[in-house]
Write an enzyme that holds these catalytic residues in place. Sequence first.
Site, PDB file in Angstrom:
ATOM      1  CB  SER A 142      44.617  44.772  32.081  1.00 10.43           C
ATOM      2  OG  SER A 142      44.575  43.793  31.035  1.00 10.43           O
ATOM      3  CE1 TYR A 155      40.980  43.873  36.130  1.00 10.96           C
ATOM      4  CE2 TYR A 155      40.843  43.726  33.513  1.00 10.96           C
ATOM      5  CZ  TYR A 155      42.066  43.864  35.157  1.00 10.96           C
ATOM      6  OH  TYR A 155      42.886  42.993  35.029  1.00 10.96           O
TER       7      TYR A 155
HETATM    8  N1  LIG Z   1      45.463  37.581  35.733  1.00 13.69           N
HETATM    9  C1  LIG Z   1      45.148  38.305  34.488  1.00 13.69           C
HETATM   10  O1  LIG Z   1      44.932  37.588  33.727  1.00 13.69           O
HETATM   11  C2  LIG Z   1      46.085  39.960  34.739  1.00 13.69           C
HETATM   12  C3  LIG Z   1      45.851  40.177  33.098  1.00 13.69           C
HETATM   13  C4  LIG Z   1      46.043  41.768  33.367  1.00 13.69           C
HETATM   14  C5  LIG Z   1      46.432  42.101  34.570  1.00 13.69           C
HETATM   15  N2  LIG Z   1      46.005  41.126  35.504  1.00 13.69           N
HETATM   16  C6  LIG Z   1      46.091  42.614  37.092  1.00 13.69           C
HETATM   17  O2  LIG Z   1      47.735  42.218  37.212  1.00 13.69           O
HETATM   18  C7  LIG Z   1      47.229  42.188  38.824  1.00 13.69           C
HETATM   19  C8  LIG Z   1      47.142  41.075  39.761  1.00 13.69           C
HETATM   20  O3  LIG Z   1      46.501  40.614  39.885  1.00 13.69           O
HETATM   21  P1  LIG Z   1      46.310  38.332  39.711  1.00 13.69           P
HETATM   22  O4  LIG Z   1      45.782  38.286  38.238  1.00 13.69           O
HETATM   23  O5  LIG Z   1      47.579  37.984  40.166  1.00 13.69           O
HETATM   24  O6  LIG Z   1      44.976  38.080  40.575  1.00 13.69           O
HETATM   25  P2  LIG Z   1      45.404  37.333  42.057  1.00 13.69           P
HETATM   26  O7  LIG Z   1      46.115  36.200  42.224  1.00 13.69           O
HETATM   27  O8  LIG Z   1      43.840  38.064  42.315  1.00 13.69           O
HETATM   28  O9  LIG Z   1      46.244  38.852  42.591  1.00 13.69           O
HETATM   29  C9  LIG Z   1      45.777  39.891  43.274  1.00 13.69           C
HETATM   30  C10 LIG Z   1      46.518  40.798  44.713  1.00 13.69           C
HETATM   31  O10 LIG Z   1      45.684  41.427  44.940  1.00 13.69           O
HETATM   32  C11 LIG Z   1      45.424  41.960  46.259  1.00 13.69           C
HETATM   33  N3  LIG Z   1      44.271  42.696  46.427  1.00 13.69           N
HETATM   34  C12 LIG Z   1      42.739  42.299  45.639  1.00 13.69           C
HETATM   35  N4  LIG Z   1      42.548  43.577  46.602  1.00 13.69           N
HETATM   36  C13 LIG Z   1      43.787  44.048  47.278  1.00 13.69           C
HETATM   37  C14 LIG Z   1      43.579  45.238  48.626  1.00 13.69           C
HETATM   38  N5  LIG Z   1      42.015  45.860  48.868  1.00 13.69           N
HETATM   39  N6  LIG Z   1      44.146  46.014  49.544  1.00 13.69           N
HETATM   40  C15 LIG Z   1      45.758  44.952  49.562  1.00 13.69           C
HETATM   41  N7  LIG Z   1      45.686  43.977  48.293  1.00 13.69           N
HETATM   42  C16 LIG Z   1      44.873  43.405  47.474  1.00 13.69           C
HETATM   43  C17 LIG Z   1      45.709  40.381  46.320  1.00 13.69           C
HETATM   44  O11 LIG Z   1      45.902  40.439  47.936  1.00 13.69           O
HETATM   45  P3  LIG Z   1      44.585  40.139  49.149  1.00 13.69           P
HETATM   46  O12 LIG Z   1      43.820  39.595  48.413  1.00 13.69           O
HETATM   47  O13 LIG Z   1      45.607  39.002  50.094  1.00 13.69           O
HETATM   48  O14 LIG Z   1      44.398  41.657  49.387  1.00 13.69           O
HETATM   49  C18 LIG Z   1      45.923  39.798  45.404  1.00 13.69           C
HETATM   50  O15 LIG Z   1      47.393  39.101  46.124  1.00 13.69           O
HETATM   51  C19 LIG Z   1      45.948  42.613  39.182  1.00 13.69           C
HETATM   52  O16 LIG Z   1      46.293  44.205  39.264  1.00 13.69           O
HETATM   53  C20 LIG Z   1      45.372  42.526  38.165  1.00 13.69           C
HETATM   54  O17 LIG Z   1      44.331  43.292  37.571  1.00 13.69           O
HETATM   55  C21 LIG Z   1      45.985  40.191  36.071  1.00 13.69           C
END
Ligand SMILES: NC(=O)c1ccc[n+]([C@@H]2O[C@H](COP(=O)([O-])OP(=O)(O)OC[C@H]3O[C@@H](n4cnc5c(N)ncnc54)[C@H](OP(=O)(O)O)[C@@H]3O)[C@@H](O)[C@H]2O)c1
Length: 246
Positions: A142, A155
């Site tokens: 991130s 985080y």
């Molecule tokens: N959105 C942003 O602004 C942003 C920015 C920088 C980095 N990121 C990173 O991008 C990645 C994806 O996040 P996103 O933004 O796409 O959010 P999201 O839509 O909430 O996706 C998060 C994913 O992680 C899975 N997950 C959470 N806990 C888990 C566990 N214990 N075991 C297996 N799967 C798990 C969730 O699936 P289930 O709940 O079905 O398990 C979901 O598929 C994350 O690492 C996040 O930190 C996001």
Amino acid sequence: MSPITGKVVAITGASSGIGEATARLMAERGAAVVLGARRRDRLEELARDINDHDGRAIACAVDVTRREDLERLVDRAVTEFGRLDVLVGNAGISKIGPVADLDVDGWSAMIDVNVRGVLHGIAAALPVFRRQGRGHLVTTVSTAGLKITPTMAVYAGTKNAVRTIMEGLRQESTDGVLRTTSISPGYVSTELADSIDDPVVRRDIRKNMAEFALPPGAVARAVAFAVEQPDDVEIGDITIRPTTQA
Ligand SMILES: NC(=O)c1ccc[n+]([C@@H]2O[C@H](COP(=O)([O-])OP(=O)(O)OC[C@H]3O[C@@H](n4cnc5c(N)ncnc54)[C@H](OP(=O)(O)O)[C@@H]3O)[C@@H](O)[C@H]2O)c1
């Protein structure tokens, strides 16, 4: 034909957001995808949709905090599609808030999912990559770890732990077998804010997401860019943020 055609790509956190978009794009470009996350119904629906559009996808319920679940994810790739070319360690949660709130349970949950979860993926995939003589680890870190801001300290710490581990692993792996890529997105419009417990912080993050966040497909294209390079080209780090993000 895309250089991604024929690759086998396993993705954690594939049930929504960046992981789902990455799965769809990889499948569109001809990869077989193995979808990992906890919400089995969402994964099965996504797999069905990809398969209905001439793609190849299987769903595999995994909790990344459990080492054996990542082993099962990697095993499914090898059993169903013959190999594993890329593991995208993308599952993450964001229990952000001021350190002074002492949300020790939230810190532990982030360490378990964001750090331990990625390590479990590395532990499961590395022996397969070594056996094959080829493999690629991609993780979603991130910009929170590049520009440290209030409420995001722990985080960001988990994301920078992963960044450090990936760089160390890269330096240990210069024999040409392994490629490592850390993608640092800024704001992306996903379900990530749902994991924030502090209502004020959650509202602020949702507001930012609504105002200027990238669509998740933008990050998926960055993942694809790293994956589609020839085997002797390693894209180590990609930072991708909305043009208007401060
Ligand atoms: N959105 C942003 O602004 C942003 C920015 C920088 C980095 N990121 C990173 O991008 C990645 C994806 O996040 P996103 O933004 O796409 O959010 P999201 O839509 O909430 O996706 C998060 C994913 O992680 C899975 N997950 C959470 N806990 C888990 C566990 N214990 N075991 C297996 N799967 C798990 C969730 O699936 P289930 O709940 O079905 O398990 C979901 O598929 C994350 O690492 C996040 O930190 C996001």
